[in-house]
Design a protein around this motif. Structure first.
Motif, mmCIF file in Angstrom:
data_model
loop_
_atom_site.group_PDB
_atom_site.id
_atom_site.type_symbol
_atom_site.label_atom_id
_atom_site.label_comp_id
_atom_site.label_asym_id
_atom_site.label_seq_id
_atom_site.Cartn_x
_atom_site.Cartn_y
_atom_site.Cartn_z
ATOM 1 N N TYR A 162 0.839 -1.205 0.000
ATOM 2 C CA TYR A 162 0.000 0.000 0.000
ATOM 3 C C TYR A 162 0.872 1.252 0.000
ATOM 4 C CZ TYR A 162 -2.830 3.768 2.013
ATOM 5 O OH TYR A 162 -3.440 4.985 2.256
ATOM 6 N N THR A 163 1.875 1.258 0.865
ATOM 7 C CA THR A 163 2.751 2.425 0.970
ATOM 8 C C THR A 163 3.551 2.620 -0.311
ATOM 9 O OG1 THR A 163 2.940 1.967 3.337
ATOM 10 C CG2 THR A 163 4.482 3.543 2.400
ATOM 11 N N ARG A 164 4.107 1.549 -0.835
ATOM 12 C CA ARG A 164 4.862 1.634 -2.096
ATOM 13 C C ARG A 164 4.014 2.241 -3.203
ATOM 14 N NH1 ARG A 164 5.268 -3.939 -4.683
ATOM 15 N NH2 ARG A 164 3.128 -3.281 -5.174
ATOM 16 N N ASP A 165 2.805 1.720 -3.369
ATOM 17 C CA ASP A 165 1.947 2.195 -4.456
ATOM 18 C C ASP A 165 1.492 3.630 -4.223
ATOM 19 O OD1 ASP A 165 2.284 -0.322 -5.493
ATOM 20 O OD2 ASP A 165 0.279 -1.051 -4.917
ATOM 21 N N LEU A 166 1.263 3.995 -2.965
ATOM 22 C CA LEU A 166 0.856 5.364 -2.650
ATOM 23 C C LEU A 166 1.959 6.350 -2.998
ATOM 24 C CD1 LEU A 166 -1.318 7.173 -1.267
ATOM 25 C CD2 LEU A 166 -0.105 6.778 0.887
ATOM 26 N N VAL A 167 3.164 6.069 -2.565
ATOM 27 C CA VAL A 167 4.287 6.965 -2.847
ATOM 28 C C VAL A 167 4.557 7.027 -4.351
ATOM 29 C CG1 VAL A 167 6.762 7.330 -2.470
ATOM 30 C CG2 VAL A 167 5.285 6.674 -0.556
ATOM 31 N N ARG A 168 4.466 5.893 -5.036
ATOM 32 C CA ARG A 168 4.663 5.880 -6.483
ATOM 33 C C ARG A 168 3.643 6.750 -7.212
ATOM 34 N NH1 ARG A 168 5.749 -0.536 -7.889
ATOM 35 N NH2 ARG A 168 7.992 -0.551 -7.364
ATOM 36 N N ALA A 169 2.417 6.753 -6.720
ATOM 37 C CA ALA A 169 1.374 7.539 -7.370
ATOM 38 C C ALA A 169 1.694 9.029 -7.352
ATOM 39 C CB ALA A 169 0.025 7.270 -6.690
ATOM 40 N N PHE A 170 2.294 9.503 -6.269
ATOM 41 C CA PHE A 170 2.677 10.912 -6.207
ATOM 42 C C PHE A 170 3.790 11.211 -7.207
ATOM 43 C CE2 PHE A 170 0.209 10.612 -2.435
ATOM 44 C CZ PHE A 170 -0.227 11.896 -2.149
ATOM 45 N N ALA A 171 4.742 10.318 -7.304
ATOM 46 C CA ALA A 171 5.827 10.519 -8.264
ATOM 47 C C ALA A 171 5.315 10.455 -9.689
ATOM 48 C CB ALA A 171 6.918 9.482 -8.037
#
Length: 396
Positions: A162-171
């Motif tokens: 969840y955290t990986r995908d969340l941070v990736r979405a911002f990038a």
């Protein structure tokens, strides 16, 4: 800061308070802890000219307030977006709260991404604050989101992905985050009951808690890729030295990797400014980490703007009300005093401060159908006009 329903004086984590006596006596051994030398942290902590490197605010309610018809005015009376008003005053960071599946209109991933676009357009860096809950998470409650696993192995993997995908979405949308906050006011753990530190029965769950923290931090770094990412652990014990030691001694013993010690500091709950100064200086010395006030606020009035009872309705709750009365000038003086304390942290390790929801004027409730219990703790008056305390965001 949590919702009104859960915030009272010092009752949120009674187990922590009971254990603070042990922390004050020395806590756990710190042998083998790789501290960051003060001189090495100094450059990162300060901008040129001796400015605090973090000067910002959490504005997560902003889209809802604008949809409710609220308009913001700067000190000259010009109507402008709130984040632009703060940026022009010198702010350089915006903290963005994100819930997993909150009530309609509240800050989910989509809303958080929209806030990030606005922040970057205003020239602000981003501190991401995932609550790891569907709605408010704070020392009195840290519920597992509905539909998430409830056993440690599967929950750990869910936190990481969840955290990986969340941070990736911002990038991916061109607004990479600059600082990551692993949970919100995690003084009593996260994702209860699996990561609850102070259960009503049974042993403390420090190992499970640390496992979940490590998974989230690993996911955040995976999502950030090659981009450097500072990780903050955030508790609500700004002026509570014993409690702070107890928490971070345990975190250190568990080997949780992090870069910044984050604190909530509200003088009505967390001690005097002298207490805050002593605690921050102790943390820098003891753990070799810079410190950041991730949340703070102060009343500019004792009046209520929406007919919904405020958290602070009596000036006697303020420990230094004679020096900082609940007036616009008194509020401005409070923020200036914070700046002075942070700038004086040895080695330049006082990173700065983030005001909590300074634009949350009347118009949006802490939950659907409720009011705003913080409308006298804002940096805009009830009509949306900026107060003098926004000058505390200046760079020099």
């Amino acid at each position: 800061m949590p919702s009104r329903s859960s915030r009272t004086a010092e009752e949120q984590s009674p187990g922590l308070s009971r254990r603070s006596v042990f922390a004050a006596a020395g806590g756990l051994a710190l042998a083998g802890f790789a501290a960051t030398p003060a001189h090495a942290a100094s450059t990162a902590a300060r901008g040129s000219g001796g400015a605090l490197s973090v000067r910002g605010a959490d504005l997560s309610f902003l889209p809802q307030l604008e949809e409710a018809g609220v308009k913001y005015r700067d000190l000259k009376g010009r109507v402008r977006p709130a984040e632009r008003i703060l940026a022009d005053a010198g702010a350089n960071y915006q903290r963005i709260r994100v819930w997993v599946n909150p009530p309609k209109g509240y800050t989910d991933k989509k809303r958080a991404l929209g806030l990030a676009r606005r922040a970057k357009q205003a020239g602000l860096k981003i501190l991401l604050d995932p609550h790891y809950a569907d709605f408010w998470a704070d020392p009195s409650k840290q519920p597992i989101p509905a539909g998430w696993p409830t056993e440690l192995p599967a929950l750990t993997e869910k936190v990481r992905t969840y955290t990986r995908d969340l941070v990736r979405a911002f990038a991916a949308q061109g607004t990479p985050i600059d600082m990551f906050q692993m949970g919100n006011e995690i003084t009593a753990g996260i994702l209860w009951p699996v990561g609850k530190l102070y259960p009503e029965e049974g042993p403390q769950r420090w190992s499970e808690f640390a496992t979940l923290l490590k998974a989230g931090i690993e996911g955040a770094r995976q999502g950030a890729g090659k981009r450097p990412l500072k990780v903050m652990l955030h508790i609500d014990r700004g002026g509570k030295l014993g409690d702070t030691r107890w928490f971070f001694d345990q975190i250190t013993a568990q080997g949780v990797p992090f870069d910044i010690i984050g604190q909530s500091y509200y003088p009505m709950w967390h001690g005097s400014l002298a207490d805050l100064k002593a605690n921050l200086e102790d943390s820098v010395s003891r753990y070799g980490k810079p410190v950041l006030l991730a949340e703070t606020s102060y009343p500019w009035t004792i009046e209520d703007g929406d007919g919904y009872e405020n958290l602070i309705k009596d000036a006697s709750a303020l420990p230094d009300v004679a020096r900082f009365p609940a007036t616009p000038a008194g509020q401005a003086g409070y923020y200036e005093a914070l700046r002075e304390i942070l700038a004086g942290i040895p080695g330049g390790n006082g990173l700065g401060f983030l005001a909590w929801e300074p634009a949350w004027v009347p118009g949006v409730g802490w939950e659907p159908g409720a009011g705003a219990p913080n409308d006298n703790l804002t940096q805009f008056d009830f009509s949306g006009r900026a107060l003098p305390s926004i000058r505390a965001y200046r760079r020099p």
